[in-house]
Design a protein around this motif. Structure first.
Motif, PDB file in Angstrom:
ATOM      1  N   LEU A  28       0.844  -1.193   0.000  1.00  0.00           N
ATOM      2  CA  LEU A  28       0.000   0.000   0.000  1.00  0.00           C
ATOM      3  C   LEU A  28       0.880   1.244   0.000  1.00  0.00           C
ATOM      4  N   VAL A  29       0.282   2.371  -0.382  1.00  0.00           N
ATOM      5  CA  VAL A  29       0.974   3.660  -0.329  1.00  0.00           C
ATOM      6  C   VAL A  29       0.241   4.555   0.658  1.00  0.00           C
ATOM      7  N   ARG A  30       0.892   4.910   1.733  1.00  0.00           N
ATOM      8  CA  ARG A  30       0.295   5.754   2.763  1.00  0.00           C
ATOM      9  C   ARG A  30       1.351   6.729   3.285  1.00  0.00           C
ATOM     10  N   ARG A  31       0.874   7.907   3.718  1.00  0.00           N
ATOM     11  CA  ARG A  31       1.763   8.861   4.387  1.00  0.00           C
ATOM     12  C   ARG A  31       0.974   9.576   5.474  1.00  0.00           C
ATOM     13  N   LEU A  32       1.685  10.045   6.478  1.00  0.00           N
ATOM     14  CA  LEU A  32       1.052  10.659   7.638  1.00  0.00           C
ATOM     15  C   LEU A  32       0.950  12.168   7.447  1.00  0.00           C
ATOM     16  N   ASP A  33      -0.235  12.705   7.680  1.00  0.00           N
ATOM     17  CA  ASP A  33      -0.443  14.145   7.633  1.00  0.00           C
ATOM     18  C   ASP A  33       0.362  14.800   8.767  1.00  0.00           C
ATOM     19  N   PRO A  34       0.937  15.975   8.527  1.00  0.00           N
ATOM     20  CA  PRO A  34       1.708  16.645   9.592  1.00  0.00           C
ATOM     21  C   PRO A  34       0.916  16.833  10.878  1.00  0.00           C
ATOM     22  N   GLU A  35      -0.386  17.066  10.773  1.00  0.00           N
ATOM     23  CA  GLU A  35      -1.209  17.224  11.975  1.00  0.00           C
ATOM     24  C   GLU A  35      -1.227  15.938  12.790  1.00  0.00           C
ATOM     25  N   VAL A  36      -1.250  14.782  12.085  1.00  0.00           N
ATOM     26  CA  VAL A  36      -1.236  13.490  12.776  1.00  0.00           C
ATOM     27  C   VAL A  36       0.081  13.297  13.513  1.00  0.00           C
ATOM     28  N   LEU A  37       1.172  13.663  12.847  1.00  0.00           N
ATOM     29  CA  LEU A  37       2.475  13.552  13.508  1.00  0.00           C
ATOM     30  C   LEU A  37       2.529  14.424  14.758  1.00  0.00           C
ATOM     31  N   ILE A  68     -12.355  27.663  20.592  1.00  0.00           N
ATOM     32  CA  ILE A  68     -12.092  27.498  19.159  1.00  0.00           C
ATOM     33  C   ILE A  68     -11.033  28.497  18.706  1.00  0.00           C
ATOM     34  N   GLU A  69     -11.140  29.736  19.178  1.00  0.00           N
ATOM     35  CA  GLU A  69     -10.154  30.748  18.795  1.00  0.00           C
ATOM     36  C   GLU A  69      -8.757  30.342  19.250  1.00  0.00           C
ATOM     37  N   GLN A  70      -8.653  29.856  20.476  1.00  0.00           N
ATOM     38  CA  GLN A  70      -7.353  29.429  20.983  1.00  0.00           C
ATOM     39  C   GLN A  70      -6.803  28.245  20.177  1.00  0.00           C
ATOM     40  N   ALA A  71      -7.694  27.307  19.834  1.00  0.00           N
ATOM     41  CA  ALA A  71      -7.250  26.145  19.063  1.00  0.00           C
ATOM     42  C   ALA A  71      -6.762  26.554  17.682  1.00  0.00           C
ATOM     43  N   LEU A  72      -7.483  27.496  17.038  1.00  0.00           N
ATOM     44  CA  LEU A  72      -7.069  27.974  15.719  1.00  0.00           C
ATOM     45  C   LEU A  72      -5.753  28.730  15.790  1.00  0.00           C
ATOM     46  N   GLU A  73      -5.574  29.506  16.864  1.00  0.00           N
ATOM     47  CA  GLU A  73      -4.334  30.261  17.020  1.00  0.00           C
ATOM     48  C   GLU A  73      -3.149  29.318  17.206  1.00  0.00           C
ATOM     49  N   LYS A  74      -3.381  28.215  17.883  1.00  0.00           N
ATOM     50  CA  LYS A  74      -2.282  27.283  18.167  1.00  0.00           C
ATOM     51  C   LYS A  74      -1.992  26.361  16.989  1.00  0.00           C
ATOM     52  N   HIS A  75      -3.022  25.866  16.347  1.00  0.00           N
ATOM     53  CA  HIS A  75      -2.826  24.827  15.332  1.00  0.00           C
ATOM     54  C   HIS A  75      -2.869  25.356  13.897  1.00  0.00           C
ATOM     55  N   ARG A  76      -3.282  26.590  13.683  1.00  0.00           N
ATOM     56  CA  ARG A  76      -3.217  27.248  12.391  1.00  0.00           C
ATOM     57  C   ARG A  76      -4.254  26.757  11.384  1.00  0.00           C
ATOM     58  N   THR A  77      -4.587  25.481  11.358  1.00  0.00           N
ATOM     59  CA  THR A  77      -5.540  24.969  10.367  1.00  0.00           C
ATOM     60  C   THR A  77      -6.789  24.468  11.081  1.00  0.00           C
ATOM     61  N   THR A  78      -7.909  24.518  10.372  1.00  0.00           N
ATOM     62  CA  THR A  78      -9.170  24.070  10.966  1.00  0.00           C
ATOM     63  C   THR A  78      -9.157  22.572  11.254  1.00  0.00           C
ATOM     64  N   ARG A  79      -8.477  21.812  10.410  1.00  0.00           N
ATOM     65  CA  ARG A  79      -8.442  20.361  10.624  1.00  0.00           C
ATOM     66  C   ARG A  79      -7.708  20.019  11.909  1.00  0.00           C
ATOM     67  N   ALA A  80      -6.542  20.633  12.104  1.00  0.00           N
ATOM     68  CA  ALA A  80      -5.778  20.358  13.316  1.00  0.00           C
ATOM     69  C   ALA A  80      -6.496  20.880  14.551  1.00  0.00           C
ATOM     70  N   ALA A 105      -7.842  17.788  23.538  1.00  0.00           N
ATOM     71  CA  ALA A 105      -9.132  18.480  23.445  1.00  0.00           C
ATOM     72  C   ALA A 105      -9.153  19.740  24.290  1.00  0.00           C
ATOM     73  N   SER A 106      -8.490  19.744  25.442  1.00  0.00           N
ATOM     74  CA  SER A 106      -8.473  20.920  26.318  1.00  0.00           C
ATOM     75  C   SER A 106      -7.073  21.482  26.436  1.00  0.00           C
ATOM     76  N   SER A 107      -6.255  21.268  25.405  1.00  0.00           N
ATOM     77  CA  SER A 107      -4.856  21.677  25.435  1.00  0.00           C
ATOM     78  C   SER A 107      -4.742  23.184  25.648  1.00  0.00           C
ATOM     79  N   GLY A 108      -3.916  23.594  26.587  1.00  0.00           N
ATOM     80  CA  GLY A 108      -3.636  25.002  26.841  1.00  0.00           C
ATOM     81  C   GLY A 108      -4.654  25.679  27.745  1.00  0.00           C
ATOM     82  N   TRP A 109      -5.604  24.938  28.275  1.00  0.00           N
ATOM     83  CA  TRP A 109      -6.643  25.540  29.100  1.00  0.00           C
ATOM     84  C   TRP A 109      -6.519  25.087  30.542  1.00  0.00           C
ATOM     85  N   ASP A 110      -6.714  26.050  31.484  1.00  0.00           N
ATOM     86  CA  ASP A 110      -6.780  25.725  32.903  1.00  0.00           C
ATOM     87  C   ASP A 110      -8.039  26.367  33.489  1.00  0.00           C
TER      88      ASP A 110
END
Length: 544
Positions: free
Chosen positions: A418-427, A509-521, A472-477
């Protein structure tokens, strides 16, 4: 061995032997029972004798003598001139003859050669007496006298050799038993060859079951060697050339087998076998039999010829005992003798066997604690842990995770074509995972993703939930959450519960977008689908 009927003509028997390259055939009567064994030499001798008789008859005719003048049965007259003992000694197989009562009356030279017994040892002696003295284990002649029919069995001689014996009854004119003629053939070498073949099959089976394929090539070694494990492999290399006992400890799946293989391949035993036995994978009885082997007939269902254990198979090589902490106390005592004296007793055996094997030990248990609990022998512990090496868990070796993911991705893509590769977000997601199952968990996950993903790119939406939950709650306290739901500073009416929840969701959501840059991540870190995240963003855009 092929069967022939007793009325087969001499010419046909000789042609059969020649055509099929046979050295002997079994002779059967009209009831299909074996009445003897006919060898090629005997057939050829009989054919030669027939030719001599025919030549004699021709000579008699040439001198004007008829059959009446030379006798009614020329063949009988000629045979009568040959002593019986000379006829018996001309046979290749051993011959043993008793009278109808079981008293020995004749043997030939082949019997003496095969058995080592002399005429003086057996002539005039009853078969029961010879069995009682231990010359033979059991008597075919007595079996024939008792049953009145041909008997074939295997006898054991005093020196341990085996012979195949076939007895045939000879009847007098009145139908009573006059003699028992027995043919004998040495089958010791045949049985030894069969036994050797069986032992070889067992060795191959054990080796296939417990051998560990090589996995310490330079590439794979680099993958599992970081700052956290470099000292472990450096120490292993220093002690590899010795036979010192090494105790490898660490959580399940941290690479203990790989380190043991590394020790073996850098030792003087590298040309020998490397076998692994998981002491927690087998019940006590089977574990003992696999490790120490067993003698013939040691227990019900045991192989009649016994079985070699791993201590025999790994002789001259290395035996890796994984999960030694789960070894039963009774087997710990037997293993202690191996460690101290390089000797062991097979199950059901009566003699100690020697072995020259290097033992490498591993466990995910704290063996010192198990010693205090009385679950592991203290003397065995100190003899096995001469050089302890502890492998850290994968969560303490973060730099290894991404190289391992890429390595096993290539490995399983090649295996499954098979041919497979890992998305950078997965890594990114997997790089921060805690990996409670260590390297083994990582390997299983990569193979699962390779074979279950339908697209070439493996994205975060196919990751199992447990690999997303930690983000899911990364960066939150608690303070951030409280800040998101405080009352408005402009003095307007205080928010409802629904508004508080929407405000918190928006800020997350805003914090997640700021940290991960893409909507998928960002969606993956929040544990939601990308489409759900986009819908919520659109809602927030139209909400003041």
């Amino acid at each position: 061995m092929q069967n022939v009927e007793q009325d087969l003509r001499l010419e046909a028997a000789l042609a059969l032997l020649e055509r099929q390259s046979l050295e002997a055939v079994k002779v059967i009567d009209t009831r299909g029972e074996v009445i003897g064994i006919l060898t090629r030499q005997e057939v050829e001798s009989a054919a030669e004798l027939k030719e001599r008789l025919a030549l004699s008859n021709q000579r008699g005719s040439s001198t004007g003598k008829n059959a009446t003048e030379v006798g009614a049965n020329p063949a009988s007259d000629l045979l009568a001139q040959v002593p019986t003992q000379r006829l018996l000694d001309a046979l290749h197989d051993g011959v043993y003859i008793t009278d109808g009562r079981g008293v020995t009356v004749a043997i030939n030279q082949a019997y003496e050669r095969i058995t080592g017994l002399k005429r003086s040892d057996v002539l005039g002696h009853h078969m029961q007496e010879l069995v009682r003295r231990g010359y033979i284990s059991k008597s075919v002649s007595l079996e024939v006298i008792r049953d009145g029919k041909p008997v074939t069995l295997v006898q054991s001689l005093r020196d341990g050799r085996k012979i195949l014996v076939s007895g045939l009854p000879m009847l007098a004119h009145d139908g009573t038993l006059s003699h028992v003629v027995t043919s004998v053939r040495d089958i010791t070498e045949l049985l030894r060859a069969k036994h050797a073949q069986e032992q070889l099959r067992q060795l191959h089976s054990l080796h296939d079951t417990y051998s560990v394929s090589s996995g310490t090539d330079e590439q794979s070694l680099e993958l599992v060697t970081s700052d956290a494990t470099a000292d472990c492999f450096a120490l292993a290399e220093r002690v590899a050339a010795t036979d010192v006992k090494v105790l490898i400890q660490g959580e399940t799946g941290t690479g203990k087998t790989l380190l043991a293989r590394y020790l073996h391949e850098h030792s003087t035993r590298a040309e020998g076998v490397f076998l692994e036995l998981n002491c927690a994978a087998l019940p006590e009885g089977l574990l003992e039999a696999e490790l120490f082997g067993y003698a013939p007939g040691a227990f019900t269902g045991a192989n009649a010829r016994g079985k070699q254990g791993l201590l025999d198979v790994a002789n001259g090589g290395t035996l890796f005992l994984d999960e030694i902490g789960d070894l039963p106390l009774s087997l710990q005592a037997k293993l202690l003798k191996v460690v101290e004296e390089q000797r062991f007793m097979p199950v059901g055996g009566t003699e100690l066997r020697r072995t020259n094997v290097r033992l490498l030990i591993a466990s995910h248990h704290d063996l010192a604690a198990r010693v205090k609990e009385g679950r592991f022998r203290e003397d065995l512990y100190y003899r096995l842990s001469v050089v302890p090496i502890t492998l850290p868990p994968l969560r303490e070796r973060r730099s290894e995770v991404i190289p391992l993911l890429q390595h096993y991705l290539r490995h399983f893509c090649q295996r499954h074509a098979l041919v497979r590769r890992l998305d950078p977000e997965v890594l990114e997601l997997l790089g921060g995972h805690a990996w409670p199952g260590n390297i083994r968990e990582l390997i299983n996950l990569v193979e699962r993703l390779v074979v279950t993903t339908t697209n070439e790119v493996i994205t975060s939406d196919v990751l199992p939930a447990e690999y997303l939950a930690a983000h899911a709650s990364s960066g939150w306290d608690d303070s951030m959450i409280l800040g998101a739901i405080t009352a408005p500073e402009d003095g307007t009416q205080e928010r409802t519960l629904k508004e508080h929840i929407e405000a918190l969701e928006r800020r997350l959501i805003e914090q997640a977008l700021e940290k991960h840059r893409t909507t998928r991540a960002a969606a993956a870190s929040l544990g939601i689908n990308q489409s759900t995240l986009v819908k919520k963003m659109q809602k927030f855009t139209h909400t003041p």
